[in-house]
Motif scaffolding. Structure first.
Motif, PDB file in Angstrom:
ATOM      1  N   PRO A   1       0.817  -1.214   0.000  1.00 54.99           N
ATOM      2  CA  PRO A   1       0.000   0.000   0.000  1.00 54.99           C
ATOM      3  C   PRO A   1       0.854   1.269   0.000  1.00 54.99           C
ATOM      4  N   TYR A   2       2.146   1.151   0.138  1.00 56.19           N
ATOM      5  CA  TYR A   2       3.019   2.334   0.145  1.00 56.19           C
ATOM      6  C   TYR A   2       4.301   1.963  -0.564  1.00 56.19           C
ATOM      7  N   SER A   3       5.122   2.968  -0.846  1.00 54.05           N
ATOM      8  CA  SER A   3       6.406   2.621  -1.455  1.00 54.05           C
ATOM      9  C   SER A   3       7.466   2.504  -0.366  1.00 54.05           C
TER      10      SER A   3
ATOM     11  N   THR B   1      10.811   2.990   1.746  1.00 52.43           N
ATOM     12  CA  THR B   1      11.696   4.132   1.998  1.00 52.43           C
ATOM     13  C   THR B   1      13.024   3.857   1.299  1.00 52.43           C
TER      14      THR B   1
ATOM     15  N   PRO C   1       9.569   5.551   7.947  1.00 50.00           N
ATOM     16  CA  PRO C   1       8.534   5.675   6.921  1.00 50.00           C
ATOM     17  C   PRO C   1       7.867   7.039   7.051  1.00 50.00           C
TER      18      PRO C   1
ATOM     19  N   GLY D   1       5.094   9.933   7.359  1.00 48.15           N
ATOM     20  CA  GLY D   1       3.793   9.963   8.023  1.00 48.15           C
ATOM     21  C   GLY D   1       3.862   9.603   9.486  1.00 48.15           C
TER      22      GLY D   1
END
Ligand code: ADP
Ligand code: MG
Length: 713
Positions: free
Chosen positions: A278-280, A282, A462, A464
């Motif tokens: 759901p995310y890339s 780091t 990460p 956020g």
């Protein structure tokens, strides 16, 4: 072996009694041991300070002064009569001596050796006094100065005098600083002719190092401060160099020798998982995965330590690594130190694996016999690709079809013998090993403790992750804190309250925790609030029951000891309250704080200190409020406490003993020494060139061998 191996007892000025003392207090058996006990600081006796210039906070001063008068004080500062003959010594508590030079007068104070000092410090006589001045009211004095008789040429020996480690027993046994200097001088004149150089000429040249014999002489009796610097540099370099040479040699041998399972492919499951994230990743995660991939592709066994702060995203790196193994037809295991953690890993990993066809299972102490049989079978026939578990994975009846990668989480809880068990679970070649730790270790320490492992660092969080606001409060603000907790709970958040282990006895600790728990319960009563409690004395079932009540949100507050320190993930928890925070070490505080700030909400860490908080403890708390960077905290921690005390290694101390170099202070030199060792091994991996014969001889000495790795893991 000539003088160097001679028992200390035969040195003039020693004898059996003092020899016994030197042995028991300092571990000194031979003349060689003695001359390798170096001063830990030096006193500059070159100058004499006029009394008028003496100021508090001057480190040490030397006065040349005449005794004006002496006063003996009894209890409550009553003056003891010196007219009576004999003087009533039993009543004397303190001796005050007034001395003067051309510039002024000052007081010297003795609480011990009163009679002896009274007798020798006769009015009118002149002495050298040496000590640390302090302000006493609006006057200055020196307590227990060293007293010397001025002599012509007494100081021509060199102005810097070494101060040796000492103990109360040594002093009362007559081995004072002065005596130690004399012993060193006697030992050196016997031993120096025998000292053989340990470093090849080309290294001395290259690094500008002084010869060993010169260094030894000047570390004890520096000709001047320049000579002392050269001597110190040489001895520190030598120590760090051989340590690194020894570690790197092991690593070179292994990377050339130990065959590993070649894993050239990445495979479809890796891509399926990766593409569904759901995310890339780091930048740091990407870099580390590349490093691991390079290891797996090479035909050598991987032995990699993965360091990353709490929340830096190690789990995903572990999963992607496992999927690479699977892509090459092998199985992988992930081992966690506790049941709760293993469960949590399992739940997370299953989410990551959803887009893949990989089967994953959980094996812990509480897995039922029936499930166990199924799992054992699945591991043996290879249908289970990834197994997550606790120590239960190490049992003999756990047999893999072809284990290719073992991931060990929270490294410091596993011993080396346990790692060795994993090694033997590979097909015929040992599996690749990835060790993960969330305890940030300063770079210099990592280079030494894990000098034979490759180290990867995830040094980026990460995006956020919200900063955790940290504050330190006293007991007087407890009610305000409770109100704050209520407000957070009213907004749907949850709160951790952690109590330290304070007393030696578990029973007392438990009482302490229960008292705290009762207080929380009365401030947060049913039915509005539910408070769960977890501690080390509960059964696994109780622990799991309470823990899951909190994880599932049925309880708003979790009161616990530090059992929650490692890994537990409750994203909805936004407040971490740490009671008696002054009692925790820095890395523990940091680990605890890492439990919050994992969700979308702004999070807080409240450090509650007691009235009795030492200066050092306050420094720790201030540092916690100032930074969230785990590596910075670890560096500072090491500076404040010294590396031997560093948490995670502290239980057993460092497995190596450094005589003169310091991992906390000599980072630069350590890097230099390591680079030098690396260059030498690259040119001559077996150290077989004649020019390196000296190095081989020196490496054979026990000193440079880290035998017991289990101590650090
Ligand atoms: P660690 O084990 O290093 O303490 P985790 O692997 O548990 O950290 O990750 C912490 C949290 O960060 C998890 O909720 C995870 O899903 C999330 N996370 C990991 N990598 C990333 C990323 N690249 N971007 C955003 N979130 C991430
Ligand atoms: Mg983790």
């Amino acid at each position: 072996m000539g003088e160097l191996g001679t028992s200390i007892q035969y040195l003039s000025g020693v004898g059996p009694k003092r020899a016994q003392l030197l042995r028991s207090e300092l571990g000194i058996e031979t003349l060689s041991d003695l001359i390798h006990l170096y001063p830990f600081r030096y006193i500059d006796r070159s100058g004499i300070t006029p009394i008028a210039q003496v100021a508090p906070d001057l480190a040490y001063v030397q006065l040349q002064a005449r005794v004006v008068s002496r006063t003996l004080y009894g209890p409550g500062s009553s003056i003891v009569s010196q007219e009576s003959d004999p003087i009533h010594w039993g009543a004397v508590k303190r001796l005050s001596v007034l001395v003067e030079d051309e510039t002024g007068r000052m007081e010297l104070v003795f609480f011990k050796g009163v009679k002896w000092n009274y007798q020798r410090l006769a009015p009118g006589a002149t002495f050298l006094f040496f000590g640390k001045p302090q302000a006493f009211g609006n006057r200055m004095n020196i307590v227990h100065p060293e007293v010397d008789v001025p002599q012509d040429g007494a100081m021509s020996q060199g102005a810097l005098t070494g101060v040796y480690p000492s103990t109360e027993k040594l002093k009362t046994g007559g081995i004072t600083g002065k005596v130690m200097c004399k012993l060193q001088s006697a030992a050196l004149s016997l031993c120096l002719p025998e000292i053989q150089e340990t470093l090849p000429e080309y290294i001395l040249q290259d690094k500008g190092l002084v010869p060993l014999a010169y260094a030894l002489k000047n570390i004890h009796f520096p000709a001047d401060s320049y000579a002392l610097r050269k001597a110190t540099y040489r001895l520190k370099f030598e120590e760090l160099f051989f340590l690194q040479l020894s570690l790197l040699k092991q690593k070179f041998i292994r990377s050339r020798g130990e065959r590993g399972i070649p894993m050239p492919k990445v495979g479809p499951d890796f891509h399926a998982c990766y593409n569904a994230l759901p995310y890339s990743l780091t930048g740091a995660q990407q870099r580390v995965i590349k490093e691991i991939r390079a290891d797996l592709m090479s035909s050598h066994q991987m032995n990699r330590l993965l360091q990353g702060d709490v929340g830096s995203g190690k789990t995903m790196v572990a999963v992607l690594s496992c999927l690479m193994a699977i892509g090459n037809g092998y199985q992988a295991c992930i081992m966690a130190p506790t049941e709760v953690l293993a469960q949590q890993h399992f739940a997370n990993i299953q989410k990551y694996l959803a887009p893949t066809s990989v089967q994953c299972a959980l094996l812990t102490g509480s897995t039922t016999q029936k499930d166990r049989r199924g799992i054992h079978a699945g591991l043996e026939d290879g249908s289970i690709g990834i197994i997550v578990g606790t120590h239960a994975l190490l049992e003999d009846n756990v047999v893999f079809r072809n284990l290719g990668l073992a991931v060990i989480d929270e490294q410091h809880r596993f011993g080396v013998d346990q790692r060795a068990k994993l090694w033997n679970k590979g097909p015929s070649v040992p599996p690749h090993i990835l060790v993960m730790t969330a305890t940030p270790i300063p770079r210099t320490l990592a280079m030494t403790l894990y000098g034979d492992l490759d180290v990867s660092v995830i040094d980026e969080m990460p995006p956020g992750r919200k900063p955790v606001q940290t504050m330190c409060i006293g007991q007087n603000r407890r009610n305000a804190m409770y109100k704050f907790m209520r407000d957070e709970i009213a907004r749907g958040r949850q709160v951790f309250v952690v109590f330290p282990l304070i007393f030696e006895s578990e029973k007392m600790d438990l009482q302490n925790l229960e008292k705290g728990y009762e207080e929380i319960v009365s401030a947060f009563p049913l039915p509005d609030y539910k408070v769960a409690i977890v501690h080390g004395q509960q059964t696994n079932e109780e622990k799991n029951f309470n823990m899951s009540a909190f994880v599932a949100g049925r309880a708003q507050i979790l009161v616990s000891t530090t059992v929650i320190e490692v890994g537990v993930d409750v994203p909805n928890a936004s407040v971490m309250v740490i009671e008696s925070a002054q009692r925790f070490g820095l890395s523990q505080l940091h680990q605890l704080r890492g439990r919050v700030g994992r969700g979308a909400e702004k999070s807080y860490c409240i450090l509650v200190k007691d009235v009795k908080t030492s200066k050092e403890a306050q420094q720790r708390l201030d540092l916690m409020c100032a930074t969230e960077d785990g590596f910075e905290i670890a560096e500072q921690d090491m500076k404040m406490r010294g590396p031997g005390d560093l948490e995670g290694t502290q239980q057993s101390g460092l497995p190596i003993h450094l005589n003169i170099a310091s991992l906390a202070r000599d980072g630069q030199l350590l890097t230099e020494a390591r680079n030098c060792a690396e260059r030498i091994l690259e040119a001559d991996p077996q150290l077989s060139l004649p020019g390196n014969a000296l190095l081989v001889r020196e490496l054979r000495k026990d000193k440079y061998e880290i035998k017991d790795y289990s101590k650090i893991s």
